[in-house]
Design a protein around this motif. Structure first.
Motif, mmCIF file in Angstrom:
data_model
loop_
_atom_site.group_PDB
_atom_site.id
_atom_site.type_symbol
_atom_site.label_atom_id
_atom_site.label_comp_id
_atom_site.label_asym_id
_atom_site.label_seq_id
_atom_site.Cartn_x
_atom_site.Cartn_y
_atom_site.Cartn_z
ATOM 1 N N PHE A 138 0.825 -1.066 0.051
ATOM 2 C CA PHE A 138 0.102 -0.018 0.007
ATOM 3 C C PHE A 138 0.891 1.296 0.076
ATOM 4 N N SER A 139 2.191 1.148 0.253
ATOM 5 C CA SER A 139 3.089 2.261 -0.002
ATOM 6 C C SER A 139 3.606 2.565 -1.206
ATOM 7 N N VAL A 147 -5.631 5.038 -4.897
ATOM 8 C CA VAL A 147 -6.440 5.263 -3.868
ATOM 9 C C VAL A 147 -7.298 4.040 -3.824
ATOM 10 N N PRO A 148 -6.873 2.826 -3.553
ATOM 11 C CA PRO A 148 -7.748 1.627 -3.330
ATOM 12 C C PRO A 148 -8.685 1.627 -2.266
ATOM 13 N N VAL A 230 -9.640 2.827 3.016
ATOM 14 C CA VAL A 230 -8.473 3.059 1.911
ATOM 15 C C VAL A 230 -7.396 2.335 2.442
ATOM 16 N N GLY A 231 -6.861 1.469 1.556
ATOM 17 C CA GLY A 231 -5.455 0.812 1.851
ATOM 18 C C GLY A 231 -5.560 -0.131 3.155
ATOM 19 N N LYS A 279 -9.324 4.331 -8.172
ATOM 20 C CA LYS A 279 -9.359 5.476 -8.610
ATOM 21 C C LYS A 279 -10.016 5.440 -10.163
ATOM 22 N N SER A 280 -9.107 4.533 -10.973
ATOM 23 C CA SER A 280 -9.460 4.443 -12.344
ATOM 24 C C SER A 280 -10.881 3.732 -12.707
ATOM 25 N N MET A 281 -11.250 2.915 -11.581
ATOM 26 C CA MET A 281 -12.527 2.201 -11.676
ATOM 27 C C MET A 281 -13.658 2.971 -11.528
ATOM 28 N N ARG A 282 -13.754 4.026 -10.584
ATOM 29 C CA ARG A 282 -14.445 4.885 -10.233
ATOM 30 C C ARG A 282 -15.072 6.036 -10.950
#
Length: 396
Positions: A138-139, A147-148, A230-231, A279-282
């Motif tokens: 996650f880092s 931003v999962p 998140v994460g 973020k890309s999925m949303r």
């Protein structure tokens, strides 16, 4: 009259014994509920960690000089790893690193629950420390940029203490078939609602991002949802919520089970469905990104299955709203698939996917970081990608 006089002292003695016993109980409750905040700056920190089985939670208490707002303000601590199956007796010291703090719903005041992970004295993460690896994933800048988000649906089963049989079931017997119990009300259909409600409020008090709860398909089984988180936060919140649930069931005299198939036969198992988006999925066009993620997940199906909980093969049979453990599948609004995409996501062309494979006893640090790694960091070969896309009827 003589008989009455002889009997009177006996009855009086019994009354005094009951009164004394209740008085003791009341005094105990008064002490348990005592707010020490006006009298001292000191607080109690309950250090919580994961034991040697990878699913058991352990904890012990420590006095801290004053209230804290961040785990970095807390000291490291240690415990006897030989008593938790995490170290040999001749070198048993394991070090706890505070990682996340929550308000303590049991002690109240400024007291806190502290989620820790475990290291050797030399600073190496011990084998059961799955948080350390998750934090590395996650880092990663590529992961952070996306931003999962995670929404985790934790199912669990409540068992009667002495017989280890589901709450509300006749001992050694079975209730009526599944159907009337899911999200139901009534003494003959809902068993353990007080525990679920107490847990719900305790999590809200603690600062856990709990988003809902419901009775499940099998009687005596419940679910709560945590997220969106998140994460690494998703894993911290699930582990803390599990600890709180263990404490509440302890007080209620009920056994908590995270077994993925607690009762064999025509009964639903217990999962930990994990909803996931980037973020890309949303964003607009996100459905194509979701399809690419599904493709990657199909190619690493066995890697995920191995990491998704012990005993999951008893649950993932292709029945009772599950896919077969041996076959990867996906579908829109299909709860019999490995990966479900919501009808809303299909219509909007963006959103999230639901991984329905994780078992109720999965480690959320492992599942969340593996989803991010497979969909954001891992790259399949072009040949494997093309074959998988054809097999899954995906256009990416």
């Amino acid at each position: 009259m003589r008989h009455s006089k002889k009997g009177a002292p006996t009855n009086s003695a019994k009354f005094r014994a009951i009164k004394a016993q209740n008085g003791t109980i009341n005094r105990m409750e008064q002490l348990l509920n005592l707010d020490v905040t006006p009298y001292t700056d000191k607080i109690i920190a309950e250090y919580i960690w994961i034991g040697g089985t990878g699913i058991d939670v352990r904890s012990k208490s420590r006095t801290i000089a004053k209230p804290v707002e961040h785990p970095s303000e807390l000291p490291k601590w240690n415990y006897d790893g030989s008593s938790t199956g995490q170290a040999p007796g001749e070198d048993s010291e394991v070090i706890l690193y505070p990682q996340a703090i929550f308000k303590d719903p049991f002690r109240g005041g400024n007291n806190i629950l502290v989620i820790c992970d475990a290291y050797t004295p030399a600073g190496e993460p011990i084998p059961t420390n799955k948080r350390h690896r998750a934090a590395e994933v996650f880092s990663n800048p590529r992961v952070q940029a996306e931003v999962p988000w995670y929404g985790i649906e934790q199912e669990y089963t409540l068992l009667q203490t002495n017989v280890k049989w589901p709450l509300g079931w006749p001992v050694g017997g079975y209730p009526g078939p599944q159907g009337p119990y899911y999200c139901a009300a009534g003494a003959d259909k809902s068993f353990g609602r007080d525990i679920s409600d107490a847990h719900y409020k305790a999590c809200l008090y603690a600062g856990i991002n709990i988003s809902g709860t419901n009775g499940e398909v099998m009687p005596g089984q419940w679910e709560y949802q945590v997220g969106p988180s998140v994460g690494i936060e998703a894993g911290d919140h699930i582990w803390c919520s599990r600890y709180i649930l263990e404490r509440i069931t302890e007080q209620a005299g009920v056994v908590l089970s995270l077994d993925p198939k607690p009762i064999e036969g025509d009964w639903n198992g217990a999962g930990c469905h994990t909803n996931y988006s980037t973020k890309s999925m949303r964003e607009d066009g996100g459905f194509e990104v979701i399809k690419k993620a599904i493709l990657n997940l199909s190619l690493r199906h066995q890697d995920h299955i191995k990491a998704y909980g012990e005993g999951n093969e008893r649950r993932l049979t292709g029945k009772h709203e599950t896919a077969s453990i041996d076959t990867f599948s996906w579908g829109v609004a299909n709860r019999g698939c490995s990966i479900r995409v919501g009808r809303d996501t299909e219509q909007k062309g963006k959103g999230y996917l639901e991984d329905r494979r994780p078992a109720s006893n999965m480690d959320p640090y492992v599942v969340t970081s593996l989803l991010a790694e497979t969909t954001l960091l891992w790259e399949p070969t072009l040949e494997a990608e093309a074959l998988a896309a054809q097999k899954l009827s995906l256009k990416v």
